[in-house]
Design an enzyme around this catalytic site. Structure first.
Site, mmCIF file in Angstrom:
data_model
loop_
_atom_site.group_PDB
_atom_site.id
_atom_site.type_symbol
_atom_site.label_atom_id
_atom_site.label_comp_id
_atom_site.label_asym_id
_atom_site.label_seq_id
_atom_site.Cartn_x
_atom_site.Cartn_y
_atom_site.Cartn_z
ATOM 1 N N LYS A 22 -21.596 -74.534 54.683
ATOM 2 C CA LYS A 22 -20.593 -73.458 54.597
ATOM 3 C C LYS A 22 -21.185 -72.254 53.881
ATOM 4 C CE LYS A 22 -17.455 -73.700 51.172
ATOM 5 N NZ LYS A 22 -17.407 -72.540 50.283
ATOM 6 N N ASN A 23 -21.877 -72.489 52.762
ATOM 7 C CA ASN A 23 -22.324 -71.378 51.916
ATOM 8 C C ASN A 23 -23.573 -70.682 52.432
ATOM 9 O OD1 ASN A 23 -20.108 -71.819 50.388
ATOM 10 N ND2 ASN A 23 -21.169 -72.803 48.693
ATOM 11 N N CYS A 117 -10.010 -67.050 41.117
ATOM 12 C CA CYS A 117 -9.523 -68.210 41.862
ATOM 13 C C CYS A 117 -9.330 -69.310 40.835
ATOM 14 C CB CYS A 117 -10.516 -68.608 42.953
ATOM 15 S SG CYS A 117 -11.932 -69.461 42.284
ATOM 16 N N ARG A 122 -14.279 -64.936 38.200
ATOM 17 C CA ARG A 122 -15.214 -64.638 39.291
ATOM 18 C C ARG A 122 -15.326 -63.149 39.617
ATOM 19 N NH1 ARG A 122 -14.879 -69.300 43.579
ATOM 20 N NH2 ARG A 122 -17.034 -68.666 43.923
ATOM 21 N N ASP A 306 -21.408 -77.286 42.172
ATOM 22 C CA ASP A 306 -20.543 -77.757 43.266
ATOM 23 C C ASP A 306 -20.560 -79.276 43.392
ATOM 24 O OD1 ASP A 306 -21.153 -74.969 45.546
ATOM 25 O OD2 ASP A 306 -19.971 -75.176 43.724
ATOM 26 N N ARG A 398 -11.341 -76.332 53.641
ATOM 27 C CA ARG A 398 -12.152 -75.114 53.580
ATOM 28 C C ARG A 398 -13.639 -75.453 53.568
ATOM 29 N NH1 ARG A 398 -10.740 -71.160 48.988
ATOM 30 N NH2 ARG A 398 -12.529 -70.280 50.037
HETATM 31 C C1 EPZ Z 1 -21.321 -69.230 45.220
HETATM 32 O O1 EPZ Z 1 -20.216 -68.576 44.630
HETATM 33 C C2 EPZ Z 1 -20.746 -70.345 46.066
HETATM 34 N N1 EPZ Z 1 -19.912 -69.772 47.114
HETATM 35 C C3 EPZ Z 1 -19.929 -71.285 45.182
HETATM 36 O O2 EPZ Z 1 -19.471 -72.358 46.006
HETATM 37 C C4 EPZ Z 1 -20.850 -71.859 44.102
HETATM 38 O O3 EPZ Z 1 -20.092 -72.684 43.245
HETATM 39 C C5 EPZ Z 1 -21.472 -70.701 43.307
HETATM 40 O O4 EPZ Z 1 -22.162 -69.806 44.205
HETATM 41 C C6 EPZ Z 1 -22.471 -71.195 42.271
HETATM 42 O O5 EPZ Z 1 -23.480 -71.934 42.889
HETATM 43 C C7 EPZ Z 1 -20.516 -69.221 48.209
HETATM 44 O O6 EPZ Z 1 -21.738 -69.190 48.318
HETATM 45 C C8 EPZ Z 1 -19.611 -68.677 49.271
HETATM 46 P P1 EPZ Z 1 -21.878 -66.809 41.536
HETATM 47 P P2 EPZ Z 1 -20.431 -67.147 43.905
HETATM 48 O O7 EPZ Z 1 -21.751 -65.368 41.823
HETATM 49 O O8 EPZ Z 1 -21.560 -66.430 44.515
HETATM 50 C C9 EPZ Z 1 -20.569 -64.890 37.426
HETATM 51 C C10 EPZ Z 1 -17.967 -73.913 46.784
HETATM 52 O O9 EPZ Z 1 -17.403 -74.842 46.209
HETATM 53 N N2 EPZ Z 1 -20.618 -63.586 38.113
HETATM 54 O O10 EPZ Z 1 -23.214 -67.469 41.695
HETATM 55 O O11 EPZ Z 1 -19.099 -66.489 43.825
HETATM 56 C C11 EPZ Z 1 -19.463 -65.789 37.954
HETATM 57 O O12 EPZ Z 1 -18.234 -65.503 37.308
HETATM 58 C C12 EPZ Z 1 -18.057 -72.563 46.135
HETATM 59 O O13 EPZ Z 1 -18.540 -73.999 47.913
HETATM 60 C C13 EPZ Z 1 -20.345 -62.422 37.404
HETATM 61 O O14 EPZ Z 1 -20.042 -62.469 36.212
HETATM 62 O O15 EPZ Z 1 -20.855 -67.607 42.446
HETATM 63 C C14 EPZ Z 1 -19.966 -67.165 37.621
HETATM 64 O O16 EPZ Z 1 -19.637 -67.472 36.281
HETATM 65 C C15 EPZ Z 1 -17.292 -72.525 44.838
HETATM 66 N N3 EPZ Z 1 -20.402 -61.224 38.037
HETATM 67 C C16 EPZ Z 1 -21.497 -67.039 37.753
HETATM 68 O O17 EPZ Z 1 -21.768 -65.627 37.710
HETATM 69 C C17 EPZ Z 1 -20.736 -61.119 39.368
HETATM 70 O O18 EPZ Z 1 -20.797 -59.990 39.894
HETATM 71 C C18 EPZ Z 1 -22.067 -67.584 39.039
HETATM 72 O O19 EPZ Z 1 -21.272 -67.095 40.105
HETATM 73 C C19 EPZ Z 1 -21.019 -62.314 40.076
HETATM 74 C C20 EPZ Z 1 -20.962 -63.526 39.425
#
Ligand code: EPZ
Length: 419
Positions: A22-23, A117, A122, A306, A398
């Protein structure tokens, strides 16, 4: 709302085939906006989030075709709208991934802020500040990110946190920018690498994907290409944990073992026997109960966040005590209170769950709150004494393709109860 009814206590045996990730599929579908030529994407998982993404592209003017082998053909030579509305983005945060491609190819984008969420606030501040550094005129107004750029310029960006979709958005913005972009502290997830490989097939010039420094030389335009989505390592990990909890022997096919090093070493520590082939993993669990394993999540190649909820469920019935520390998201333990309802002896201290394994969980009606939490409740139901009802399983749809059918194939007693 659909529910899942699970009668616990059945061993899992046989073979199961893993779907596309998915990701990886989500950013790669967004990347089709970067060319006016046809893209053919194979091994796309049949998931609600994929349907949402196709609807979002469709409303922008994308021409989408699903062929008989479930390959998706996308042609974006008639995009007439650069808008991602809140109604769609709030159901799927990953819609933010159209921001970089729209800006790169069309010079404008009007994309709703995803909002938080269940698992955390996020924010997308790193996405926004990176695009601004590349010359975008970008503001946030009334919940929407409004961005314009005649042509983005290459920049040297140091991402203040490792962000998967942040890395992906900025990489897609950079492939058509004027000049070189360096992304430091980039995410190293395999899904980032899969996106880079797809972009390179389209004619992009990208070095270093999979390391923490990615260098992109902008080009004038990208052409169409064919890409096959890599297997879903989290779906793979979920089935592996299920067997280690329920006992049995299962061959997991169409997967990529080397994407799961951190998970496999924890499963071996828990007492599983693991045999690896090029594209399959055979897991055997003949211990009465798994051994407890300490978990500390971190960005790839560390232990994946995850997979945290699934291992929390494993530790609930394991022999011994364990700690599970979640460092990526601030609120990713909502499965804990549901597992407590099933008799788990687990308590939270800040971002750490302390778990004393019990011999048996007792079935109960439980509620899914987010994608991976719902998977952990299914796993708990597979081993609990009695009949577990998992409610709000739209969360699970999802991210998992026909999860109950795949588990039933392996001997589980699990059925979907329509609302
Ligand atoms: C991706 O989410 C995945 N989703 C998530 O999978 C996964 O848990 C996550 O990466 C971590 O591996 C997709 O790829 C569609 P991040 P993402 O930006 O990109 C902070 C699932 O279950 N952050 O790597 O949204 C954020 O708050 C889903 O399949 C900022 O502060 O995660 C978090 O604490 C859930 N500012 C950390 O970084 C930003 O601009 C990592 O988030 C971006 C992120």
């Amino acid at each position: 709302m659909d529910k899942l009814k699970i009668v616990g206590g059945k061993e899992l045996n046989g073979e199961v085939s893993i779907s596309g990730a998915k990701n990886a599929a989500l950013p790669i579908l967004a990347s089709t906006l970067l060319t006016d030529q046809t893209m053919t994407i194979s091994n796309v998982p049949h998931l609600h989030d994929i349907t949402t993404t196709m609807e979002l592209l469709g409303r922008m003017g994308s021409d989408l075709m699903l062929d008989e082998k479930l390959n998706i053909e996308v042609t974006n030579n008639n995009i007439n709208e650069f808008f991602a509305p809140y109604e769609m983005v709030k159901t799927m945060r990953a819609s933010i991934l159209v921001l970089g491609p729209l800006l790169a190819r069309f010079g404008e984008a009007d994309v709703s802020l995803p909002g938080g969420c269940a698992i955390g606030s996020r924010p997308v501040d790193i996405h926004i500040s990176g695009l601004a550094a590349m010359g975008a005129d970008i503001t946030v107004d009334k919940g929407y990110i409004k961005a314009k750029a005649k042509r983005l310029k290459g920049a040297h960006l140091i991402l203040e946190m490792v962000t998967v979709t942040g890395t992906e958005n900025l990489m897609m913005a950079a492939v058509l920018a004027d000049g070189k972009t360096t992304l430091e502290n980039a995410a190293r997830e395999p899904e980032v690498v899969d996106l880079a490989e797809c972009l390179i097939a389209m004619g992009a010039n990208i070095q270093g994907a999979g390391t923490d420094t990615i260098v992109i030389e902008g080009v004038e335009s990208l052409h169409g290409a064919q890409h096959t989505i890599l297997p879903d390592r989290i779906e793979t990990g979920t089935f592996l944990v299920a067997v280690v909890m329920a006992g049995g022997k299962v061959k997991i096919k169409n997967t990529r073992p080397k994407l799961l090093d951190a998970v496999l070493s924890k499963l071996r520590a828990a007492g599983a026997q693991i045999e690896l082939e090029d594209s399959s993993i055979t897991v055997t669990m003949d211990l009465e109960r798994p051994r407890a394993v300490d978990i500390h999540t971190s960005p790839f190649p560390g232990f994946p966040t995850d997979m945290q909820a699934q291992f929390t469920a494993l530790n609930c019935i394991a022999e011994g005590n364990s700690t599970i520390t979640e460092t990526v998201f601030e609120n990713r333990f909502m499965h804990v209170q549901e597992l407590q309802r099933m008799g788990a002896n687990i308590k939270l201290e800040g971002n750490t769950a302390i778990c004393n394994g019990v011999a048996k969980l007792i079935a109960a009606p439980v509620m899914a709150t987010d994608l991976r939490a719902s998977a952990s409740l299914v796993l708990a139901g597979l081993v609990a004494e009695g009949e577990t009802i998992v409610d709000r399983i739209y969360h699970i749809d999802r991210g998992y393709e026909t999860i109950e059918e795949k588990f039933r194939q392996l001997g589980a007693e699990i059925n979907r109860m329509p609302a």
